[in-house]
Design a protein around this motif. Structure first.
Motif, short mmCIF file in Angstrom:
data_model
loop_
_atom_site.label_atom_id
_atom_site.label_comp_id
_atom_site.label_asym_id
_atom_site.label_seq_id
_atom_site.Cartn_x
_atom_site.Cartn_y
_atom_site.Cartn_z
N TYR A 93 -72.59 -5.11 1.07
CA TYR A 93 -73.26 -3.91 1.57
C TYR A 93 -72.70 -2.63 0.96
CZ TYR A 93 -75.04 -6.94 5.31
OH TYR A 93 -75.65 -7.94 6.02
N TYR A 94 -73.54 -1.61 1.03
CA TYR A 94 -73.11 -0.23 0.80
C TYR A 94 -73.65 0.59 1.95
CZ TYR A 94 -72.49 4.44 -1.07
OH TYR A 94 -72.11 5.76 -1.22
N VAL A 95 -72.80 1.45 2.52
CA VAL A 95 -73.21 2.32 3.62
C VAL A 95 -73.03 3.77 3.20
CG1 VAL A 95 -72.80 3.02 6.02
CG2 VAL A 95 -72.55 0.61 5.36
N GLY A 96 -74.05 4.58 3.41
CA GLY A 96 -73.96 6.01 3.11
C GLY A 96 -74.59 6.82 4.22
N GLU A 147 -71.12 6.62 10.18
CA GLU A 147 -70.90 6.03 8.86
C GLU A 147 -69.60 5.23 8.82
OE1 GLU A 147 -70.89 7.53 4.24
OE2 GLU A 147 -69.59 8.56 5.67
N ASP A 148 -68.51 5.80 9.34
CA ASP A 148 -67.22 5.10 9.30
C ASP A 148 -67.27 3.80 10.08
OD1 ASP A 148 -64.30 4.98 8.67
OD2 ASP A 148 -64.13 5.12 10.85
N ASN A 149 -67.89 3.84 11.26
CA ASN A 149 -68.01 2.61 12.05
C ASN A 149 -68.87 1.57 11.34
OD1 ASN A 149 -66.83 2.55 15.00
ND2 ASN A 149 -67.42 4.68 14.62
N SER A 156 -67.77 -2.96 4.10
CA SER A 156 -68.30 -2.57 2.79
C SER A 156 -67.31 -1.80 1.92
CB SER A 156 -69.57 -1.72 2.97
OG SER A 156 -69.30 -0.54 3.70
N ASN A 157 -66.14 -1.47 2.48
CA ASN A 157 -65.10 -0.83 1.68
C ASN A 157 -64.24 -1.89 0.97
OD1 ASN A 157 -62.00 0.90 2.33
ND2 ASN A 157 -63.30 1.11 0.55
N HIS A 158 -63.79 -2.88 1.72
CA HIS A 158 -62.92 -3.90 1.15
C HIS A 158 -63.70 -5.01 0.45
CE1 HIS A 158 -60.30 -2.15 4.38
NE2 HIS A 158 -59.51 -2.08 3.34
N ASN A 159 -64.87 -5.35 0.98
CA ASN A 159 -65.66 -6.46 0.43
C ASN A 159 -67.11 -6.05 0.21
OD1 ASN A 159 -63.64 -8.73 0.45
ND2 ASN A 159 -63.57 -8.20 2.62
N GLY A 160 -67.29 -4.87 -0.34
CA GLY A 160 -68.64 -4.38 -0.58
C GLY A 160 -68.62 -3.30 -1.65
N LYS A 163 -66.49 2.60 -2.25
CA LYS A 163 -65.20 2.77 -2.92
C LYS A 163 -64.16 3.40 -1.99
CE LYS A 163 -67.47 3.40 -7.39
NZ LYS A 163 -67.77 4.34 -8.50
N MET A 164 -64.65 4.11 -0.99
CA MET A 164 -63.76 4.81 -0.07
C MET A 164 -64.15 4.47 1.37
SD MET A 164 -61.72 6.63 -1.96
CE MET A 164 -61.06 7.86 -0.84
N PRO A 165 -63.18 4.48 2.30
CA PRO A 165 -63.53 4.33 3.72
C PRO A 165 -64.24 5.57 4.22
CG PRO A 165 -61.20 4.85 3.48
CD PRO A 165 -61.74 4.65 2.09
N GLY A 166 -64.78 5.51 5.40
CA GLY A 166 -65.45 6.68 5.96
C GLY A 166 -64.47 7.71 6.49
N ASN A 167 -64.99 8.84 6.93
CA ASN A 167 -64.16 9.90 7.50
C ASN A 167 -63.85 9.59 8.96
OD1 ASN A 167 -64.06 11.61 5.21
ND2 ASN A 167 -66.15 12.30 5.63
N VAL A 168 -62.58 9.53 9.28
CA VAL A 168 -62.17 9.26 10.66
C VAL A 168 -62.16 10.54 11.49
CG1 VAL A 168 -60.28 8.41 12.12
CG2 VAL A 168 -60.81 7.27 9.96
N MET A 169 -61.86 11.67 10.84
CA MET A 169 -61.74 12.94 11.55
C MET A 169 -62.70 13.98 10.99
SD MET A 169 -57.62 13.30 11.97
CE MET A 169 -57.85 14.82 12.89
N ASP A 170 -63.36 14.71 11.89
CA ASP A 170 -64.21 15.82 11.48
C ASP A 170 -63.41 17.12 11.36
OD1 ASP A 170 -66.68 14.45 11.27
OD2 ASP A 170 -66.81 14.42 13.45
N LYS A 171 -62.28 17.17 12.06
CA LYS A 171 -61.42 18.36 11.99
C LYS A 171 -60.01 17.97 12.40
CE LYS A 171 -62.53 19.94 16.68
NZ LYS A 171 -63.04 21.08 17.48
#
Length: 205
Positions: A93-96, A147-149, A156-160, A163-171
């Protein structure tokens, strides 16, 4: 430049800061990552249920629906949400995320416009289906959170393709309101300056 009064106030705010102290943001990120990893299966079930209820699209259909008139003639309208690209042959998968998903998702099937690995497999003839999920019908409150969830749920980051994990923090999270005010004051002063100018300003102060 910071005035003498501003510098004096910042020093007063930070006087109890201990070098090497772990920030509240660090604890928040660690806690949030742990909780989201624990909830991956639950999120996967939620998103799979939504994907099964909603129409998915082929790359060809997405490329057709990039045209607003063509899209709206079919009763389709842009929305804020995520898109989940599934390579059925490789089962990866790819998630955006996007404020207007129809204007973004199709780019991954164009040269030099999206994820290069998705495009490469598309050109090799792999079969893709794309699900578009509005933020408004999920249990999440922000695009970054959704997106991160989803990236974690579909691995999709480790096996998809991601290329990068999602954002955990908005601020960032600060120890006190005054810490945040001091940070905002400094950022306001250095906005638009390059690294050399910031170092020079600091040295002069």
């Amino acid at each position: 430049m910071l005035t003498k009064d501003e510098l004096s106030w910042i020093r007063c705010v930070l006087q109890d800061f201990e070098p090497g102290e772990i920030s509240p943001s660090y604890f928040y990120k660690k806690k949030t990552k742990f909780e989201r990893n624990q909830n991956r299966e639950k999120v996967r079930k939620e998103l799979d249920a939504l994907r099964n209820k909603m129409k998915s699209y082929t790359p060809k259909e997405l490329l057709l629906f990039k045209n607003k008139k063509e899209r709206e003639s079919k009763g389709l309208y842009n929305f804020s949400g995520i898109y989940i690209i599934h390579n059925s042959d490789k089962d990866i998968y790819y998630v955006g995320q996007a404020m207007r998903v129809f204007d973004r998702a199709y780019n991954h099937f164009l040269a030099n416009a999206g994820n290069d690995r998705v495009y490469k497999d598309f050109c090799l003839g792999n079969t893709f289906r794309v699900s578009l999920i509005p933020l408004s019908i999920t249990s999440f409150s922000t695009l970054n959170e959704l997106e991160d969830n989803a990236i974690r749920a579909y691995d999709s980051n480790h096996n998809g393709y991601n290329k990068m994990p999602g954002n955990v923090m908005d601020k960032y999270i600060f120890r006190t309101d005054e810490y945040q005010e001091a940070a905002n004051l400094i950022l306001d002063k250095i906005q638009g300056l390059n690294c050399f100018q910031v170092l020079l300003m600091t040295a002069n102060e």
